[in-house]
Design a protein around this motif. Structure first.
Motif, PDB file in Angstrom:
ATOM      1  N   GLN A  40       0.839  -1.152  -0.041  1.00  0.00           N
ATOM      2  CA  GLN A  40      -0.178  -0.153  -0.077  1.00  0.00           C
ATOM      3  C   GLN A  40       0.899   1.211  -0.051  1.00  0.00           C
ATOM      4  OE1 GLN A  40      -3.308   0.878  -0.072  1.00  0.00           O
ATOM      5  NE2 GLN A  40      -4.209  -1.385  -0.210  1.00  0.00           N
ATOM      6  N   ALA A  41       0.419   2.238  -0.516  1.00  0.00           N
ATOM      7  CA  ALA A  41       1.166   3.570  -0.636  1.00  0.00           C
ATOM      8  C   ALA A  41       1.504   4.100   0.738  1.00  0.00           C
ATOM      9  CB  ALA A  41       0.190   4.527  -1.555  1.00  0.00           C
ATOM     10  N   GLY A  47      -0.483   2.502   4.847  1.00  0.00           N
ATOM     11  CA  GLY A  47       0.452   2.127   3.936  1.00  0.00           C
ATOM     12  C   GLY A  47       1.302   1.434   4.427  1.00  0.00           C
ATOM     13  N   GLY A  48       2.281   0.832   3.662  1.00  0.00           N
ATOM     14  CA  GLY A  48       3.359  -0.195   3.834  1.00  0.00           C
ATOM     15  C   GLY A  48       3.061  -1.388   3.314  1.00  0.00           C
ATOM     16  N   GLN A  49       3.663  -2.343   3.865  1.00  0.00           N
ATOM     17  CA  GLN A  49       3.639  -3.627   3.081  1.00  0.00           C
ATOM     18  C   GLN A  49       2.954  -4.736   4.443  1.00  0.00           C
ATOM     19  OE1 GLN A  49       7.258  -5.582   1.922  1.00  0.00           O
ATOM     20  NE2 GLN A  49       7.333  -4.388   0.344  1.00  0.00           N
ATOM     21  N   TRP A  50       1.857  -5.539   3.778  1.00  0.00           N
ATOM     22  CA  TRP A  50       1.251  -6.092   4.625  1.00  0.00           C
ATOM     23  C   TRP A  50       1.327  -7.716   4.258  1.00  0.00           C
ATOM     24  CZ3 TRP A  50      -1.769  -3.763   8.561  1.00  0.00           C
ATOM     25  CH2 TRP A  50      -1.695  -2.319   8.614  1.00  0.00           C
ATOM     26  N   ALA A  57      -5.460  -9.562   7.444  1.00  0.00           N
ATOM     27  CA  ALA A  57      -6.381  -9.355   8.349  1.00  0.00           C
ATOM     28  C   ALA A  57      -6.263  -7.971   9.122  1.00  0.00           C
ATOM     29  CB  ALA A  57      -6.421 -10.576   9.556  1.00  0.00           C
ATOM     30  N   ARG A  58      -5.086  -7.822   9.495  1.00  0.00           N
ATOM     31  CA  ARG A  58      -4.713  -6.472  10.182  1.00  0.00           C
ATOM     32  C   ARG A  58      -4.872  -5.260   9.271  1.00  0.00           C
ATOM     33  NH1 ARG A  58      -0.359  -9.445  11.588  1.00  0.00           N
ATOM     34  NH2 ARG A  58       1.170  -8.267  10.337  1.00  0.00           N
ATOM     35  N   PHE A  59      -4.691  -5.549   8.112  1.00  0.00           N
ATOM     36  CA  PHE A  59      -4.849  -4.471   7.203  1.00  0.00           C
ATOM     37  C   PHE A  59      -6.396  -4.045   6.932  1.00  0.00           C
ATOM     38  CE2 PHE A  59      -6.443  -3.892   2.763  1.00  0.00           C
ATOM     39  CZ  PHE A  59      -6.203  -2.610   2.448  1.00  0.00           C
TER      40      PHE A  59
END
Length: 138
Positions: A40-41, A47-50, A57-59
């Protein structure tokens, strides 16, 4: 190609049902590769990598706290083997601001064995999206 489109349709339906509180995360997890990565931007509250189903699930929990509503108005999909491009027109309302925004998202998706392995969403105006999300908790 029709199998890929069916997988994505079922995934998006499960995702929306989860975000609306109709179901738990399990129906979403069925469509995720164990090593899935969502990029994510960085300028967005989510944002960040999930990574992995737990990361997704957290995202999605952050998305549910960020957006009061999130509706796909139109969608175009191009399939090339295990790679998919999805152009969506979205209407969403930020939970923190109450502001509604329509915006396009282009997602580049890679499948592995019929499951989502990598997702890269691209927003045309991350600043506008972030402004509507102002105050969202990660």
């Amino acid at each position: 190609m029709s199998e890929t489109l069916a997988i994505l349709d079922r995934f998006y339906a499960a995702e929306l049902a989860y975000l609306s509180g109709e179901t738990g995360f399990e129906p979403v997890a069925e469509f995720l590769d164990p090593e899935i990565v969502l990029h994510q931007a960085e300028g967005l509250p989510y944002g960040g990598q999930w990574r992995g189903p737990d990361g997704l699930a957290r995202f999605l929990a952050v998305m549910a706290r960020t957006w009061a509503s999130f509706e796909i108005l139109a969608q175009e999909t191009l399939v090339d083997g295990d790679r998919v491009s999805v152009l969506s027109q979205v209407r969403a309302r930020g939970r923190a601001t109450g502001t509604e925004l329509e915006f396009p998202i282009l997602q580049l998706i890679r499948l592995r064995h019929g499951r989502l392995a990598e997702v890269r969403p691209f927003y045309w105006d991350t600043a506008a999206v972030a402004a509507v999300c102002a105050g969202a908790d990660r």
